[in-house]
Motif scaffolding. Structure first.
Motif, mmCIF file in Angstrom:
data_model
loop_
_atom_site.group_PDB
_atom_site.id
_atom_site.type_symbol
_atom_site.label_atom_id
_atom_site.label_comp_id
_atom_site.label_asym_id
_atom_site.label_seq_id
_atom_site.Cartn_x
_atom_site.Cartn_y
_atom_site.Cartn_z
ATOM 1 N N ASN A 41 40.267 43.042 41.147
ATOM 2 C CA ASN A 41 41.526 43.779 41.048
ATOM 3 C C ASN A 41 41.923 43.810 39.575
ATOM 4 O O ASN A 41 42.014 42.756 38.942
ATOM 5 C CB ASN A 41 42.587 43.061 41.890
ATOM 6 C CG ASN A 41 43.838 43.885 42.138
ATOM 7 O OD1 ASN A 41 44.806 43.361 42.642
ATOM 8 N ND2 ASN A 41 43.829 45.157 41.802
ATOM 9 N N VAL A 42 42.113 45.012 39.017
ATOM 10 C CA VAL A 42 42.370 45.147 37.584
ATOM 11 C C VAL A 42 43.457 46.194 37.338
ATOM 12 O O VAL A 42 43.845 46.933 38.251
ATOM 13 C CB VAL A 42 41.092 45.569 36.817
ATOM 14 C CG1 VAL A 42 40.022 44.497 36.906
ATOM 15 C CG2 VAL A 42 40.566 46.914 37.323
ATOM 16 N N HIS A 91 50.081 50.425 40.719
ATOM 17 C CA HIS A 91 49.974 50.059 39.309
ATOM 18 C C HIS A 91 48.699 49.266 39.029
ATOM 19 O O HIS A 91 48.557 48.686 37.954
ATOM 20 C CB HIS A 91 51.193 49.236 38.887
ATOM 21 C CG HIS A 91 52.488 49.980 39.007
ATOM 22 N ND1 HIS A 91 52.887 50.955 38.109
ATOM 23 C CD2 HIS A 91 53.458 49.919 39.955
ATOM 24 C CE1 HIS A 91 54.051 51.445 38.482
ATOM 25 N NE2 HIS A 91 54.424 50.842 39.595
ATOM 26 N N SER A 92 47.794 49.254 39.998
ATOM 27 C CA SER A 92 46.530 48.543 39.800
ATOM 28 C C SER A 92 45.408 49.249 40.551
ATOM 29 O O SER A 92 45.650 50.189 41.320
ATOM 30 C CB SER A 92 46.642 47.087 40.255
ATOM 31 O OG SER A 92 46.786 47.010 41.670
ATOM 32 N N PHE A 93 44.194 48.787 40.331
ATOM 33 C CA PHE A 93 42.979 49.351 40.930
ATOM 34 C C PHE A 93 42.171 48.198 41.502
ATOM 35 O O PHE A 93 42.002 47.165 40.841
ATOM 36 C CB PHE A 93 42.173 50.087 39.850
ATOM 37 C CG PHE A 93 40.780 50.494 40.263
ATOM 38 C CD1 PHE A 93 40.552 51.674 40.957
ATOM 39 C CD2 PHE A 93 39.676 49.705 39.936
ATOM 40 C CE1 PHE A 93 39.267 52.060 41.327
ATOM 41 C CE2 PHE A 93 38.392 50.082 40.299
ATOM 42 C CZ PHE A 93 38.189 51.264 40.992
ATOM 43 N N ALA A 94 41.700 48.349 42.722
ATOM 44 C CA ALA A 94 40.873 47.317 43.358
ATOM 45 C C ALA A 94 39.557 47.925 43.811
ATOM 46 O O ALA A 94 39.532 49.048 44.322
ATOM 47 C CB ALA A 94 41.603 46.697 44.554
ATOM 48 N N ALA A 95 38.480 47.190 43.596
ATOM 49 C CA ALA A 95 37.147 47.651 44.001
ATOM 50 C C ALA A 95 36.386 46.485 44.612
ATOM 51 O O ALA A 95 36.494 45.347 44.148
ATOM 52 C CB ALA A 95 36.376 48.211 42.804
ATOM 53 N N GLY A 96 35.621 46.782 45.655
ATOM 54 C CA GLY A 96 34.807 45.754 46.295
ATOM 55 C C GLY A 96 33.524 46.334 46.839
ATOM 56 O O GLY A 96 33.503 47.474 47.315
#
Length: 406
Positions: A92-93, A25-30
């Motif tokens: 994280n959004v 239910h979320s999206f994380a990018a780094g």
């Protein structure tokens, strides 16, 4: 639904790695950069950590006020960190803000490095160094790394010295950034609910024009002599002791056995150190852990005692390290494996945890490891693999640094 892995390399060399979870239910990018204190020249020691601060001062498009505002507008959980070997910037959004998160990270990683911001932030860094120097545990750790690794780059401080930071010039920082913070030395890691082709398009749009870099790293093996050093501070009323010995690297699958061994010997509760030292009130804190680095690794001991019991505590700790080589039980191994497995699964349940895991793994090894593969490798650890580990890394030579009232 099963997780799927995807990888794409842009024409400028930027690697994009993704673990897609349709049930998230979320999206994380780094953005992970293969640079840290071990990659710094002596005269710019601390610049990687300093740059972490400067990233949040804004790009040519945004000022420092905009950086936090934009992250807040999209409800992001965001942060950054610097180690001896990498710097990472992540967010994280909710999935509807995925593109804005990737775009904002791209601006974060192209800082303006304005002279006024540089001068202001230098004062913050110097205050941070002074604050950590008031922490006895940090002082011992810094000296331990310096003595253990000697002239090897891993002995360099992450924060740098006050003298090096004071002397650092804005243009030196800009040159270091230009040499190391670019494609071919950087990974974009994304996890959660996402469309991979869409992420690749965003990466092309926001990062495709970045110039590639050809950054090098010194992979020579450290020479460990097993030295000892005593530090004194009359203001202290406790004795702090740390020891370090060679261990497996981030590329060595024995790092899983090393993690199990660390739990058996030095976990905060129920470990051998706990029962031998803390439960018996010989030490207030007694820890044994493991650092896997790029190309090498270390085991460490950390003890906090009254000054008159430090030698006794260290002697008991060393006896426990010898004893575990001969009487390690299957029950101990299984208990440790279960605790580590719980930690892996709980961390793997959220996109943020997996984003950090696959990003750092790719940076070190250009390898994707699924949670299932990590669990299988952990499950394969047994007494035979543990004894093999201790034969290869027998807790010697040991570097020892102490700090107390003297």
């Amino acid at each position: 639904m099963p997780l799927t892995f995807q990888h794409h390399r842009l024409s400028n060399g930027l690697d994009i790695v993704a673990e897609i979870n349709p049930d998230a239910h979320s999206f994380a990018a780094g953005l992970f950069v293969k640079t840290g204190s071990r990659d710094e020249a002596h005269d710019v020691n601390g610049v990687s950590h300093f740059l972490e601060h400067m990233m949040f001062k804004g790009s040519d498009k945004y000022g420092w006020e905009d950086v936090n505002r934009i992250f807040d507008e999209i409800g992001a959980r965001y942060n950054a960190f610097t180690t001896q070997e990498m710097t990472a910037y992540y967010a994280n959004v909710l999935p509807e803000f995925s593109e804005r998160a990737v775009e904002h990270l791209s601006h974060l990683l192209r800082p303006a490095i304005r002279t006024a911001d540089f001068d202001t932030e230098k004062k913050v860094i110097l205050e941070e160094i002074a604050m950590y120097l008031d922490d006895p545990g940090h002082r011992v750790y810094e000296k331990l790394m310096e003595v253990h690794f000697g002239k090897h780059p891993l002995g360099a401080s992450i924060l740098g010295s006050a003298e090096a930071i004071t002397a650092l010039k804005r243009d030196q920082m800009a040159d270091y950034f230009k040499a190391r913070y670019g494609p071919k030395n950087m990974v974009l890691s994304v996890t959660g609910l996402l469309d991979f082709e869409q992420v690749v398009d965003w990466a092309k749009k926001y990062m495709g024009s970045w110039e590639p870099v050809n950054a090098k790293r010194d992979h020579s093996q450290p020479t460990v002599a097993g030295l000892s050093e005593k530090l004194t501070d009359p203001k202290l009323n406790r004795q702090y002791t740390m020891g370090m010995t060679p261990g497996p690297s981030s590329q060595d699958d024995r790092r899983f056995a090393a993690r199990v061994l660390s739990d058996v010997i030095g976990d905060a509760e129920g470990s051998r150190f706990y029962w031998a030292l803390v439960d018996n009130a010989i030490a207030e804190d007694a820890d044994f852990g493991f650092y896997p680095h790029d190309g090498c690794g270390s085991f460490y001991i950390s003890l906090t005692t009254s000054p008159d019991r430090s030698d006794e505590a260290l002697g008991i700790a060393k006896k426990e390290l010898e004893r575990v080589k001969t009487d390690l039980s299957d029950d101990e191994i299984e208990r440790a494996k279960n605790k580590i497995a719980s930690s892996l699964v709980l961390g793997g349940e959220i996109p943020m945890g997996r984003m950090r895991s696959i990003g750092s793994q790719w940076l070190y090894n250009e390898e994707y490891r699924s949670l299932e593969k990590d669990m299988a490798t952990l499950e394969a650890v047994n007494r035979e693999t543990m004894h093999d580990l201790m034969r290869q890394f027998p807790f010697e030579p040991m570097t020892i640094v102490t700090l107390g009232p003297g």
